[in-house]
Design an enzyme around this catalytic site. Structure first.
Site, PDB file in Angstrom:
ATOM      1  N   LYS A  52       0.845  -1.207   0.000  1.00 45.72           N
ATOM      2  CA  LYS A  52       0.000   0.000   0.000  1.00 45.72           C
ATOM      3  C   LYS A  52       0.881   1.258   0.000  1.00 45.72           C
ATOM      4  O   LYS A  52       0.611   2.205  -0.738  1.00 45.72           O
ATOM      5  CB  LYS A  52      -0.920   0.010   1.234  1.00 45.72           C
ATOM      6  CG  LYS A  52      -2.086  -0.953   1.123  1.00 45.72           C
ATOM      7  CD  LYS A  52      -2.803  -1.129   2.460  1.00 45.72           C
ATOM      8  CE  LYS A  52      -3.856  -2.223   2.340  1.00 45.72           C
ATOM      9  NZ  LYS A  52      -4.425  -2.643   3.631  1.00 45.72           N
ATOM     10  N   GLN A  96      -4.761  -1.306   9.720  1.00 45.22           N
ATOM     11  CA  GLN A  96      -4.743  -2.645   9.141  1.00 45.22           C
ATOM     12  C   GLN A  96      -5.357  -3.647  10.125  1.00 45.22           C
ATOM     13  O   GLN A  96      -5.018  -3.658  11.305  1.00 45.22           O
ATOM     14  CB  GLN A  96      -3.283  -3.036   8.806  1.00 45.22           C
ATOM     15  CG  GLN A  96      -3.123  -4.365   8.097  1.00 45.22           C
ATOM     16  CD  GLN A  96      -3.681  -4.381   6.677  1.00 45.22           C
ATOM     17  OE1 GLN A  96      -3.744  -3.353   6.010  1.00 45.22           O
ATOM     18  NE2 GLN A  96      -4.096  -5.550   6.220  1.00 45.22           N
ATOM     19  N   ASP A 119     -11.301   3.138   4.380  1.00 44.99           N
ATOM     20  CA  ASP A 119     -11.772   1.748   4.337  1.00 44.99           C
ATOM     21  C   ASP A 119     -13.294   1.679   4.180  1.00 44.99           C
ATOM     22  O   ASP A 119     -13.827   0.633   3.816  1.00 44.99           O
ATOM     23  CB  ASP A 119     -11.408   1.028   5.645  1.00 44.99           C
ATOM     24  CG  ASP A 119     -10.152   0.177   5.534  1.00 44.99           C
ATOM     25  OD1 ASP A 119      -9.918  -0.381   4.446  1.00 44.99           O
ATOM     26  OD2 ASP A 119      -9.418   0.068   6.540  1.00 44.99           O
TER      27      ASP A 119
HETATM   28  N1  GUN Z   1      -7.157  -6.538   6.354  1.00 46.67           N
HETATM   29  C1  GUN Z   1      -7.537  -7.296   5.293  1.00 46.67           C
HETATM   30  N2  GUN Z   1      -8.248  -6.552   4.408  1.00 46.67           N
HETATM   31  C2  GUN Z   1      -8.313  -5.308   4.931  1.00 46.67           C
HETATM   32  C3  GUN Z   1      -8.900  -4.099   4.475  1.00 46.67           C
HETATM   33  O1  GUN Z   1      -9.538  -4.006   3.416  1.00 46.67           O
HETATM   34  N3  GUN Z   1      -8.734  -3.023   5.283  1.00 46.67           N
HETATM   35  C4  GUN Z   1      -8.054  -3.096   6.468  1.00 46.67           C
HETATM   36  N4  GUN Z   1      -7.976  -1.998   7.208  1.00 46.67           N
HETATM   37  N5  GUN Z   1      -7.499  -4.205   6.909  1.00 46.67           N
HETATM   38  C5  GUN Z   1      -7.623  -5.300   6.145  1.00 46.67           C
END
Ligand code: GUN
Length: 299
Positions: A52, A96, A119
């Site tokens: 990311k 995350q 998100d």
């Molecule tokens: N962990 C796995 N997928 C995601 C996501 O889309 N967002 C976040 N914040 N954590 C994750």
């Protein structure tokens, strides 16, 4: 029939290029900023967060990373979120998941300023999506819908079955497909006679988290299948493999189009995280893009 393979990697690359172009409209000293918070040392989460951060920088946005030890207390994390909420240089905040067991993820999600919740997990954004109001939409369902539309632009009237009822994928996906005028069924692991339910579907979105759970014999000929699953298979003496929730080879002989794993929905999730950050940055500055930009970002 051999199904068309929906190339999520290529589509995500195109979207990131378009985002990079739109980021240049911001002055150099005021580029959109995305803060990613990682608590603990889960190896898979570490890989996602690195990826990311790299792609955020590649599209010309500021990437702000906070790595905290697994021993971090909930109150400390809430203080950091409060600082990020107030920080003018931060347009998007992503914590995350999963978090260590001592931290309540719902409390953390609710602490994020909804206008920075890239998100789309905050109840205000989830409620906005459910009621047709504008807000930030979760990245994976947004990416899944985009890929679906590369296979078929008009989804109106089609029967869509989503397998998996999570807040991250299943529930928001149901709202997005309802808004496309699909007839939506939200099925899950406890649904009775799941193969028969899936067999009715013109569109299948698989998000159960079980490797190759959905078999070719469950699918309607000509259906479009979007596989959201990312399952790691470890076998003695062999390299780990990543497979989806759909038995890909079997499905390829039945359906008209499907996404591979890897290279399907996964890259689109990160691309839409960047798109959500761009959208949040625009809204926070009171900037509405050109009509074309708005149409592109409303996907
Ligand atoms: N962990 C796995 N997928 C995601 C996501 O889309 N967002 C976040 N914040 N954590 C994750």
């Amino acid at each position: 029939m051999t199904a068309a393979r929906i190339d999520g990697a290529a589509e995500a690359r195109r979207l990131r290029q378009e985002i990079a172009r739109q980021v240049t409209a911001f002055p150099q000293h005021d580029r959109p900023g995305l803060a990613v918070v990682l608590v603990g040392d889960d190896p898979a989460s570490g890989v996602y967060v690195r990826s990311k951060a790299r792609m955020t920088a590649e599209v010309g946005m500021n990437s702000i990373e906070h790595r905290l030890p697994a021993s971090t207390e909930e109150a400390e994390l809430l203080i950091l979120i409060d600082q990020l909420n107030r920080d003018e240089a931060v347009d998007g905040i992503l914590v995350q998941l999963p978090l260590p067991p001592s931290i309540d993820p719902l409390k953390v999600i609710q602490a994020i300023d909804p206008s920075k919740d890239v998100d789309g997990f905050h109840p205000q954004n989830a409620g906005a999506l459910a009621t047709g109001m504008s807000g930030l939409v979760p990245c994976t369902p947004r990416g899944a819908l985009h890929l679906l539309k590369t296979a078929r632009e008009d989804l109106s009237g089609l029967s869509a079955v989503i397998v998996g009822r999570s807040n991250i994928v299943g529930k928001p996906m149901a709202h997005l497909l309802l808004a496309e005028n699909c007839t939506v069924t939200l099925a899950h692991s406890r649904s009775i006679n799941l193969p028969d339910i899936v067999r009715q579907a013109d569109i299948v979105v698989a998000a159960v988290g079980r490797p190759e759970f959905i078999r070719g014999s469950w699918l309607k000929p000509g259906a479009i299948v979007i596989d959201v699953g990312i399952n790691r298979i470890s076998e003695a003496g062999a390299k780990d493999r990543i497979v989806g929730d759909v038995a890909f080879a079997e499905a390829s002989n039945v359906v008209s189009a499907l996404t591979p794993v890897p290279g399907g929905v996964g890259p689109m999730t990160i691309a839409y995280l960047l798109q959500n950050t761009l959208d949040a940055a625009r809204r926070r500055r009171g900037v509405i893009g050109s009509a074309q930009d708005e149409a592109a970002s409303s996907l």
